[in-house]
Design an enzyme around this catalytic site. Sequence first.
Site, PDB file in Angstrom:
ATOM      1  N   THR A   1      68.458  37.327  35.787  1.00 17.03           N
ATOM      2  CA  THR A   1      67.905  37.722  34.483  1.00 17.03           C
ATOM      3  C   THR A   1      68.304  39.158  34.129  1.00 17.03           C
ATOM      4  O   THR A   1      68.591  39.447  32.968  1.00 17.03           O
ATOM      5  CB  THR A   1      66.365  37.585  34.437  1.00 17.03           C
ATOM      6  OG1 THR A   1      65.802  38.269  35.556  1.00 17.03           O
ATOM      7  CG2 THR A   1      65.933  36.130  34.455  1.00 17.03           C
TER       8      THR A   1
ATOM      9  N   GLN B   1      70.723  28.409  43.676  1.00 21.16           N
ATOM     10  CA  GLN B   1      70.537  27.368  42.661  1.00 21.16           C
ATOM     11  C   GLN B   1      71.271  27.759  41.393  1.00 21.16           C
ATOM     12  O   GLN B   1      71.279  27.004  40.425  1.00 21.16           O
ATOM     13  CB  GLN B   1      69.042  27.211  42.347  1.00 21.16           C
ATOM     14  CG  GLN B   1      68.208  26.816  43.554  1.00 21.16           C
ATOM     15  CD  GLN B   1      66.715  26.967  43.286  1.00 21.16           C
ATOM     16  OE1 GLN B   1      66.086  26.071  42.710  1.00 21.16           O
ATOM     17  NE2 GLN B   1      66.146  28.088  43.679  1.00 21.16           N
TER      18      GLN B   1
ATOM     19  N   ASP C   1      76.189  30.658  38.111  1.00 18.85           N
ATOM     20  CA  ASP C   1      76.878  31.731  37.386  1.00 18.85           C
ATOM     21  C   ASP C   1      77.935  32.468  38.193  1.00 18.85           C
ATOM     22  O   ASP C   1      78.675  33.296  37.644  1.00 18.85           O
ATOM     23  CB  ASP C   1      75.859  32.719  36.813  1.00 18.85           C
ATOM     24  CG  ASP C   1      74.909  33.277  37.886  1.00 18.85           C
ATOM     25  OD1 ASP C   1      75.345  33.498  39.031  1.00 18.85           O
ATOM     26  OD2 ASP C   1      73.717  33.488  37.564  1.00 18.85           O
TER      27      ASP C   1
ATOM     28  N   HIS D   1      73.627  23.727  43.185  1.00 17.75           N
ATOM     29  CA  HIS D   1      73.590  23.110  41.851  1.00 17.75           C
ATOM     30  C   HIS D   1      74.940  23.180  41.148  1.00 17.75           C
ATOM     31  O   HIS D   1      75.023  23.022  39.931  1.00 17.75           O
ATOM     32  CB  HIS D   1      72.499  23.764  40.984  1.00 17.75           C
ATOM     33  CG  HIS D   1      71.103  23.413  41.433  1.00 17.75           C
ATOM     34  ND1 HIS D   1      69.975  24.042  40.962  1.00 17.75           N
ATOM     35  CD2 HIS D   1      70.659  22.480  42.318  1.00 17.75           C
ATOM     36  CE1 HIS D   1      68.899  23.518  41.541  1.00 17.75           C
ATOM     37  NE2 HIS D   1      69.287  22.572  42.376  1.00 17.75           N
TER      38      HIS D   1
ATOM     39  N   CYS E   1      86.175  15.667  36.489  1.00 16.83           N
ATOM     40  CA  CYS E   1      86.539  14.483  35.713  1.00 16.83           C
ATOM     41  C   CYS E   1      85.664  13.309  36.122  1.00 16.83           C
ATOM     42  O   CYS E   1      85.534  12.997  37.294  1.00 16.83           O
ATOM     43  CB  CYS E   1      88.011  14.129  35.925  1.00 16.83           C
ATOM     44  SG  CYS E   1      88.464  12.562  35.128  1.00 16.83           S
TER      45      CYS E   1
ATOM     46  N   CYS F   1      94.171  11.942  33.792  1.00 19.49           N
ATOM     47  CA  CYS F   1      93.829  10.531  33.577  1.00 19.49           C
ATOM     48  C   CYS F   1      93.109  10.303  32.254  1.00 19.49           C
ATOM     49  O   CYS F   1      92.711   9.182  31.955  1.00 19.49           O
ATOM     50  CB  CYS F   1      92.961  10.017  34.734  1.00 19.49           C
ATOM     51  SG  CYS F   1      91.239  10.522  34.630  1.00 19.49           S
TER      52      CYS F   1
ATOM     53  N   SER G   1      63.019  32.666  42.397  1.00 19.98           N
ATOM     54  CA  SER G   1      62.942  31.235  42.107  1.00 19.98           C
ATOM     55  C   SER G   1      61.488  30.824  41.985  1.00 19.98           C
ATOM     56  O   SER G   1      60.635  31.277  42.754  1.00 19.98           O
ATOM     57  CB  SER G   1      63.600  30.414  43.220  1.00 19.98           C
ATOM     58  OG  SER G   1      63.397  29.028  42.975  1.00 19.98           O
ATOM     59  N   SER G   2      61.220  29.925  41.022  1.00 19.44           N
ATOM     60  CA  SER G   2      59.862  29.411  40.874  1.00 19.44           C
ATOM     61  C   SER G   2      59.532  28.417  41.979  1.00 19.44           C
ATOM     62  O   SER G   2      58.377  28.031  42.144  1.00 19.44           O
ATOM     63  CB  SER G   2      59.704  28.742  39.507  1.00 19.44           C
ATOM     64  OG  SER G   2      60.565  27.628  39.411  1.00 19.44           O
TER      65      SER G   2
ATOM     66  N   VAL H   1      63.251  41.587  41.594  1.00 18.52           N
ATOM     67  CA  VAL H   1      64.268  41.499  42.656  1.00 18.52           C
ATOM     68  C   VAL H   1      65.251  42.669  42.616  1.00 18.52           C
ATOM     69  O   VAL H   1      65.801  43.033  43.659  1.00 18.52           O
ATOM     70  CB  VAL H   1      65.071  40.173  42.583  1.00 18.52           C
ATOM     71  CG1 VAL H   1      64.203  38.990  42.990  1.00 18.52           C
ATOM     72  CG2 VAL H   1      65.682  39.969  41.208  1.00 18.52           C
TER      73      VAL H   1
HETATM   74  P1  OAD Z   1      63.007  29.304  37.280  1.00 18.98           P
HETATM   75  O1  OAD Z   1      63.266  29.731  35.885  1.00 18.98           O
HETATM   76  O2  OAD Z   1      62.209  28.083  37.493  1.00 18.98           O
HETATM   77  O3  OAD Z   1      62.280  30.469  38.068  1.00 18.98           O
HETATM   78  C1  OAD Z   1      62.743  31.790  38.003  1.00 18.98           C
HETATM   79  C2  OAD Z   1      61.645  32.691  38.528  1.00 18.98           C
HETATM   80  O4  OAD Z   1      62.160  34.009  38.619  1.00 18.98           O
HETATM   81  C3  OAD Z   1      60.414  32.739  37.637  1.00 18.98           C
HETATM   82  O5  OAD Z   1      59.269  32.495  38.436  1.00 18.98           O
HETATM   83  C4  OAD Z   1      60.434  34.173  37.071  1.00 18.98           C
HETATM   84  O6  OAD Z   1      59.141  34.707  36.942  1.00 18.98           O
HETATM   85  C5  OAD Z   1      61.176  34.900  38.152  1.00 18.98           C
HETATM   86  N1  OAD Z   1      61.927  36.094  37.698  1.00 18.98           N
HETATM   87  C6  OAD Z   1      62.619  36.283  36.552  1.00 18.98           C
HETATM   88  N2  OAD Z   1      63.219  37.482  36.540  1.00 18.98           N
HETATM   89  C7  OAD Z   1      62.882  38.099  37.712  1.00 18.98           C
HETATM   90  C8  OAD Z   1      63.165  39.371  38.291  1.00 18.98           C
HETATM   91  N3  OAD Z   1      63.948  40.273  37.677  1.00 18.98           N
HETATM   92  N4  OAD Z   1      62.640  39.641  39.512  1.00 18.98           N
HETATM   93  C9  OAD Z   1      61.839  38.742  40.151  1.00 18.98           C
HETATM   94  N5  OAD Z   1      61.542  37.535  39.654  1.00 18.98           N
HETATM   95  C10 OAD Z   1      62.051  37.208  38.453  1.00 18.98           C
HETATM   96  O7  OAD Z   1      64.436  29.236  37.996  1.00 18.98           O
HETATM   97  P2  OAD Z   1      64.821  28.476  39.343  1.00 18.98           P
HETATM   98  O8  OAD Z   1      63.719  28.507  40.315  1.00 18.98           O
HETATM   99  O9  OAD Z   1      66.140  28.983  39.738  1.00 18.98           O
HETATM  100  O10 OAD Z   1      68.334  23.365  38.006  1.00 18.98           O
HETATM  101  O11 OAD Z   1      64.971  27.020  38.775  1.00 18.98           O
HETATM  102  C11 OAD Z   1      65.421  26.008  39.599  1.00 18.98           C
HETATM  103  C12 OAD Z   1      66.244  25.011  38.840  1.00 18.98           C
HETATM  104  O12 OAD Z   1      65.544  24.567  37.669  1.00 18.98           O
HETATM  105  C13 OAD Z   1      67.523  25.550  38.262  1.00 18.98           C
HETATM  106  O13 OAD Z   1      68.546  25.700  39.207  1.00 18.98           O
HETATM  107  C14 OAD Z   1      67.870  24.503  37.259  1.00 18.98           C
HETATM  108  C15 OAD Z   1      66.520  24.237  36.639  1.00 18.98           C
HETATM  109  O14 OAD Z   1      66.291  22.934  36.332  1.00 18.98           O
HETATM  110  C16 OAD Z   1      69.168  22.489  37.443  1.00 18.98           C
HETATM  111  O15 OAD Z   1      69.532  22.608  36.294  1.00 18.98           O
HETATM  112  C17 OAD Z   1      69.585  21.392  38.353  1.00 18.98           C
HETATM  113 ZN    ZN Z   2      90.739  12.510  35.657  1.00 18.79          ZN
END
Ligand code: OAD
Ligand code: ZN
Length: 249
Positions: A26, A101, A104, A119, A127, A155, A193-194, A236
């Site tokens: 973020t 996860q 980027d 992910h 493809c 293809c 991560s949440s 973080v």
């Molecule tokens: P989430 O958006 O669910 O969680 C991100 C967490 O980071 C939240 O709890 C925020 O509060 C926290 N956060 C944001 N900025 C922060 C910072 N600077 N310092 C500390 N904490 C911070 O994201 P993920 O847990 O990565 O999957 O989500 C998991 C998956 O959900 C993703 O990979 C994606 C989505 O569906 C797919 O698309 C398959």
């Molecule tokens: Zn192909």
Amino acid sequence: PDVRAVAQAVRDAESVVALTGAGVSTASGIPDFRGEDGIWERHDPMDFHIDRFRSDPEGFWRDRVKLQASAFDDGNVAPNAAHEALAGLESAGHLDTVVTQNIDGLHQDAGSEDVIEIHGSAARVVCRDCNQRFDAEPAMARARDGDLPPTCDDCDGTLKPDTVLFGEQLPEHALMQSQAKAESAGVFLAVGSSLTVEPAASLPRVAAERGATLVLVNLESTPLSGRADFDFRADVTEALPQLRRAVEE
Ligand code: OAD
Ligand code: ZN
């Protein structure tokens, strides 16, 4: 929680594994999903479902071009202090692997070498017919020009971003590797991560069950906050550089 105690555990552990989520990016200008101003406030999760891609690849790509333009800040994204701290810990021999996860590529840009992308990656497309993987940029360029959906040079199959959509399996090799890393970790750091999306969320649980010291760094509490040995409600970009400095003291 005490950063120096975590630093000591990191120095003593044979294997340290970090699981990262959207919260580590973020500060680089990429929105997360469930945090404040997250992607789910503007998008329907069903737009990220494989059924949506299957039924309307053209519309899916059109949305993807828009999302890329808004979420990736014109392509000017760069790693931040959190990515850099993790890369620094690795190069100093205090971190084995980053399991991410995120799609980027910012861990690699920061210099992390052992990165498992469970992910997938936005840098590639795959493809749907012949399964070959290609650089995403030419396909994105064609999509931006309205050539939708972009197709395979080999293809003529439909290309899909090589990222995991809802309803899709995770890449098997990456998942197995990250499970093995979690099982043998002495310290497991789950950061930005949440911890709400399976199977990623099970990695810290498995690590803790196998005896790892579980360290969380997140702005908000998570479902694993109750079982963590150290639960930092922190940014973080501040907590990870602090940890790195404490480890190297
Ligand atoms: P989430 O958006 O669910 O969680 C991100 C967490 O980071 C939240 O709890 C925020 O509060 C926290 N956060 C944001 N900025 C922060 C910072 N600077 N310092 C500390 N904490 C911070 O994201 P993920 O847990 O990565 O999957 O989500 C998991 C998956 O959900 C993703 O990979 C994606 C989505 O569906 C797919 O698309 C398959
Ligand atoms: Zn192909």
